[in-house]
Write a protein that holds these residues in place. Structure first.
Motif, PDB file in Angstrom:
ATOM      1  N   HIS A  97       0.925  -1.136  -0.080  1.00 25.99           N
ATOM      2  CA  HIS A  97      -0.164   0.036   0.143  1.00 25.99           C
ATOM      3  C   HIS A  97       0.916   1.382   0.017  1.00 25.99           C
ATOM      4  O   HIS A  97       1.586   1.412   1.116  1.00 25.99           O
ATOM      5  N   ALA A  98       1.170   1.836  -1.244  1.00 24.57           N
ATOM      6  CA  ALA A  98       1.901   3.167  -1.213  1.00 24.57           C
ATOM      7  C   ALA A  98       0.941   4.089  -0.881  1.00 24.57           C
ATOM      8  O   ALA A  98       0.043   4.649  -1.383  1.00 24.57           O
ATOM      9  N   THR A  99       1.111   4.862   0.428  1.00 26.95           N
ATOM     10  CA  THR A  99       0.263   5.737   0.863  1.00 26.95           C
ATOM     11  C   THR A  99       0.532   7.213   0.596  1.00 26.95           C
ATOM     12  O   THR A  99       1.706   7.807   0.364  1.00 26.95           O
ATOM     13  N   LYS A 100      -0.597   7.963   0.093  1.00 28.57           N
ATOM     14  CA  LYS A 100      -0.317   9.249  -0.169  1.00 28.57           C
ATOM     15  C   LYS A 100      -0.291  10.054   1.111  1.00 28.57           C
ATOM     16  O   LYS A 100      -1.395  10.272   2.045  1.00 28.57           O
ATOM     17  N   VAL A 101       0.717  10.840   1.455  1.00 31.51           N
ATOM     18  CA  VAL A 101       0.871  11.396   2.650  1.00 31.51           C
ATOM     19  C   VAL A 101      -0.031  12.734   2.440  1.00 31.51           C
ATOM     20  O   VAL A 101       0.064  13.563   1.481  1.00 31.51           O
ATOM     21  N   PRO A 102      -0.789  13.355   3.460  1.00 29.15           N
ATOM     22  CA  PRO A 102      -1.578  14.308   3.376  1.00 29.15           C
ATOM     23  C   PRO A 102      -0.669  15.690   3.226  1.00 29.15           C
ATOM     24  O   PRO A 102       0.322  15.824   4.016  1.00 29.15           O
ATOM     25  N   ARG A 103      -1.279  16.754   2.471  1.00 27.27           N
ATOM     26  CA  ARG A 103      -0.367  17.870   2.540  1.00 27.27           C
ATOM     27  C   ARG A 103      -0.817  18.850   3.571  1.00 27.27           C
ATOM     28  O   ARG A 103      -1.510  20.094   3.321  1.00 27.27           O
ATOM     29  N   ASN A 104      -0.702  18.656   4.748  1.00 27.32           N
ATOM     30  CA  ASN A 104      -0.984  19.241   5.990  1.00 27.32           C
ATOM     31  C   ASN A 104       0.243  19.514   7.024  1.00 27.32           C
ATOM     32  O   ASN A 104       1.601  19.338   6.429  1.00 27.32           O
ATOM     33  N   GLY A 105       0.149  19.849   8.115  1.00 26.96           N
ATOM     34  CA  GLY A 105       1.176  20.022   9.045  1.00 26.96           C
ATOM     35  C   GLY A 105       1.884  18.730   9.358  1.00 26.96           C
ATOM     36  O   GLY A 105       1.314  17.814   9.036  1.00 26.96           O
ATOM     37  N   ARG A 125      -0.865  -5.819   3.849  1.00 27.75           N
ATOM     38  CA  ARG A 125       0.005  -5.381   3.000  1.00 27.75           C
ATOM     39  C   ARG A 125       0.868  -4.744   3.738  1.00 27.75           C
ATOM     40  O   ARG A 125       0.890  -4.286   4.868  1.00 27.75           O
ATOM     41  N   ALA A 126       2.048  -4.318   2.891  1.00 33.54           N
ATOM     42  CA  ALA A 126       3.201  -3.459   3.394  1.00 33.54           C
ATOM     43  C   ALA A 126       2.618  -2.074   3.260  1.00 33.54           C
ATOM     44  O   ALA A 126       2.264  -1.766   2.112  1.00 33.54           O
ATOM     45  N   MET A 127       3.070  -1.165   4.198  1.00 35.97           N
ATOM     46  CA  MET A 127       2.789   0.326   4.011  1.00 35.97           C
ATOM     47  C   MET A 127       4.115   1.105   3.669  1.00 35.97           C
ATOM     48  O   MET A 127       5.062   0.724   4.479  1.00 35.97           O
ATOM     49  N   ASP A 128       4.076   1.834   2.801  1.00 37.22           N
ATOM     50  CA  ASP A 128       5.235   2.849   2.672  1.00 37.22           C
ATOM     51  C   ASP A 128       5.017   3.870   1.805  1.00 37.22           C
ATOM     52  O   ASP A 128       3.790   3.926   1.370  1.00 37.22           O
ATOM     53  N   ALA A 129       5.726   4.871   1.921  1.00 35.78           N
ATOM     54  CA  ALA A 129       5.498   6.188   0.826  1.00 35.78           C
ATOM     55  C   ALA A 129       6.668   6.456   0.132  1.00 35.78           C
ATOM     56  O   ALA A 129       7.892   5.936   0.262  1.00 35.78           O
ATOM     57  N   SER A 130       6.309   7.013  -0.800  1.00 35.79           N
ATOM     58  CA  SER A 130       7.333   7.201  -2.146  1.00 35.79           C
ATOM     59  C   SER A 130       8.412   8.484  -1.744  1.00 35.79           C
ATOM     60  O   SER A 130       8.001   9.136  -0.829  1.00 35.79           O
ATOM     61  N   ALA A 131       9.466   8.584  -2.646  1.00 33.46           N
ATOM     62  CA  ALA A 131      10.226   9.725  -2.560  1.00 33.46           C
ATOM     63  C   ALA A 131       9.258  10.763  -2.648  1.00 33.46           C
ATOM     64  O   ALA A 131       8.330  10.806  -3.472  1.00 33.46           O
ATOM     65  N   MET A 132       9.805  11.906  -2.157  1.00 35.77           N
ATOM     66  CA  MET A 132       8.973  13.256  -2.557  1.00 35.77           C
ATOM     67  C   MET A 132       7.631  13.198  -1.706  1.00 35.77           C
ATOM     68  O   MET A 132       6.755  14.213  -2.146  1.00 35.77           O
ATOM     69  N   SER A 133       7.650  12.343  -0.846  1.00 33.14           N
ATOM     70  CA  SER A 133       6.079  12.304  -0.231  1.00 33.14           C
ATOM     71  C   SER A 133       6.035  13.227   0.998  1.00 33.14           C
ATOM     72  O   SER A 133       4.798  13.547   1.595  1.00 33.14           O
ATOM     73  N   LEU A 134       7.100  14.060   1.448  1.00 31.61           N
ATOM     74  CA  LEU A 134       7.112  14.808   2.476  1.00 31.61           C
ATOM     75  C   LEU A 134       7.845  16.073   2.135  1.00 31.61           C
ATOM     76  O   LEU A 134       8.674  16.462   2.763  1.00 31.61           O
ATOM     77  N   GLU A 151      13.500   5.694  10.876  1.00 32.29           N
ATOM     78  CA  GLU A 151      13.921   4.486  10.608  1.00 32.29           C
ATOM     79  C   GLU A 151      12.962   4.024   9.410  1.00 32.29           C
ATOM     80  O   GLU A 151      11.670   4.450   9.232  1.00 32.29           O
ATOM     81  N   PRO A 152      13.260   3.360   8.448  1.00 33.63           N
ATOM     82  CA  PRO A 152      12.289   3.047   7.062  1.00 33.63           C
ATOM     83  C   PRO A 152      11.088   2.286   7.707  1.00 33.63           C
ATOM     84  O   PRO A 152      11.265   1.636   8.576  1.00 33.63           O
ATOM     85  N   PHE A 153       9.940   2.885   6.812  1.00 36.74           N
ATOM     86  CA  PHE A 153       8.741   2.193   7.571  1.00 36.74           C
ATOM     87  C   PHE A 153       8.583   0.445   7.317  1.00 36.74           C
ATOM     88  O   PHE A 153       8.084  -0.195   7.883  1.00 36.74           O
ATOM     89  N   SER A 154       9.318   0.154   5.837  1.00 41.67           N
ATOM     90  CA  SER A 154       9.240  -1.186   5.394  1.00 41.67           C
ATOM     91  C   SER A 154      10.475  -1.644   4.587  1.00 41.67           C
ATOM     92  O   SER A 154      11.141  -0.697   4.348  1.00 41.67           O
ATOM     93  N   THR A 155      10.471  -2.706   4.162  1.00 45.37           N
ATOM     94  CA  THR A 155      11.525  -3.167   3.194  1.00 45.37           C
ATOM     95  C   THR A 155      11.392  -2.522   1.992  1.00 45.37           C
ATOM     96  O   THR A 155      12.072  -2.599   0.715  1.00 45.37           O
TER      97      THR A 155
END
Length: 444
Positions: A97-105, A125-134, A151-155
């Motif tokens: 699950h590639a999560t979409k990080v909210p554009r908030n605080g 499923r594994a959860m992680d965020a892409s590069a440029m997610s924050l 630390e990394p969220f997942s492998t």
């Protein structure tokens, strides 16, 4: 007949005594439900939902983990690790699950990722965020992700197992060139770019909580706290930065500390009805009461306001009580330059501010708040709620707390009352209710 009458009276007295302490015994020891607190009154102990308790100052003997805590926390750890870090050490994009990080605080972003982990565990499923997610609170060295600080969220992490090159490469050349035209590394240069991760398009998790059946009796607070604790795993640099703050303050070796989060800045001009702005004396009143009642000998103050930092360090009452006060030595001028209705994330979206510095400011503050044994702040602040929840997870019990505005709630990055949610999200929430059997509170 007389014996029966006497026995009846004794039984009634025993039941009355049991009733007066039943919340303490049943909720704290047997059910271990963090959503129900034993609130001590003048004559009895009353069970109250945590959503109705903005201030909680329990007896000292209740400040301990319940009987199930160790086993339950270990079970959740195993559950998370099995999905996030499988034994073969491989990232399986088909189970991601590639999560979409909210554009908030910063706090909203973090709680959003914790909620995504909750959803990922539910769907196995594994959860992680892409590069440029924050982009608003990170820097180029960590590809604008939380891994500047954690630390990394997942492998499947962009920084682990070759994922970084893949994740960065999957941002189209068209987007990269337009990002370069908009500016250098600020939020505005990446705000609209949400690249794919290992071929998976980033998407938000459906709103709500997915609590496994065997943990539902622990409550929303406990489960939410476990999720954020597994997301918030400080990396070596964050640990070092936090440690140096305490060393500089002469932190006691056996510190029992209160974490105080004083949110001013944009909170003082926020249009939202449930957001209020308080001054240091409002927080200090609760701090001093906690010091006297529980014997705390240290206070860490996280604030975006320079005047608050000065007032806290100069507080004569705390000095007289022998309390050590620690505050991060930071330039807070950026936080005070706000106009009505404009929050920090809005300014970052315009390319203002040093995003990596802001991320470090927030990360060090949050980690040091999480290391404390009590909380004073405002639960309308997502960073404040995150700090409190990390305390709950690390301590294994609900610590004393005082929220100057609203009581705690389990909402993540959701509008007050659920307003503005799309029909698709509302439908997902209905499905969630039928799956978990519990309603979701959107009152934050």
């Amino acid at each position: 007949m007389c014996r029966v009458f006497i026995l009846t009276l004794l039984l009634a007295a025993a039941l009355q005594l049991c009733s007066a302490s039943s919340c303490t015994q049943i909720e704290a020891d047997a059910a271990c439900n963090t959503d129900v607190l034993a609130v001590v009154g003048k004559t009895n102990t009353e069970c109250k939902p945590i959503r109705h308790v903005p201030v909680y100052k329990p007896p000292k003997d209740m400040l301990r983990p319940c009987a199930r805590e160790r086993d339950d926390a270990k079970a959740v750890e195993n559950l998370v690790r099995n999905t996030q870090f499988p034994n073969d050490g491989r990232c399986k994009p088909s189970k991601l699950h590639a999560t979409k990080v909210p554009r908030n605080g910063f706090g909203s972003n973090l709680l959003g990722v914790a909620h995504a982990l909750d959803y990922a565990v539910h769907t196995k499923r594994a959860m992680d965020a892409s590069a440029m997610s924050l982009p608003g609170f990170a820097g180029k060295t960590c590809q604008y992700t939380f891994q500047c600080f954690l630390e990394p969220f997942s492998t499947c992490s962009p920084h682990k197992g070759g994922g970084g090159a893949a994740a960065a490469g999957e941002l189209s050349s068209k987007r990269r060139s337009s990002s370069r035209r908009r500016g250098r590394g600020g939020a505005s240069s990446t705000a609209k770019a949400q690249p794919r991760l290992h071929g998976r398009e980033a998407e938000p998790a459906p709103i709500g909580l997915y609590i496994p059946g065997n943990f539902r009796s622990r409550g929303d607070l406990w489960w939410s706290s476990q999720m954020i604790a597994h997301v918030w795993r400080p990396n070596a640099e964050l640990v070092q930065r936090a440690s140096s703050v305490l060393s500089s303050a002469g932190w006691p070796e056996q510190a029992q500390a209160i974490g105080v989060h004083v949110r001013r800045g944009d909170a003082c001009v926020d249009k939202r009805n449930n957001r209020k702005c308080f001054s240091w004396p409002d927080y200090a009143a609760h701090v001093k009461e906690l010091v006297r009642d529980y014997g705390f000998n240290a206070v860490f103050v996280a604030t975006d306001d320079a005047e608050t930092a000065t007032a806290a360090l100069a507080d004569a009452d705390l000095k007289q009580l022998g309390v050590t006060v620690a505050i991060v030595n930071a330039d807070r001028s950026f936080y005070g330059k706000v106009t009505k209705g404009e929050r920090i994330e809005h300014r970052l979206a315009k390319g203002q501010g040093d995003t990596l510095k802001l991320g470090w400011d927030a990360s060090v503050d949050l980690e040091l708040l999480a290391q404390c044994q009590a909380f004073v702040g405002t639960f309308s602040s997502t960073l404040g709620r995150a700090a409190f929840m990390l305390q709950v997870a690390r301590l294994g019990y609900v610590p004393p707390f005082a929220s100057l505005d609203i009581a705690w709630c389990s909402a993540y990055h959701v509008p007050r009352g659920g307003k503005g949610l799309s029909p698709k999200v509302k439908e997902a929430a209905k499905v969630l209710d039928s799956v978990t059997g519990r309603m979701v509170n959107y009152d934050c």
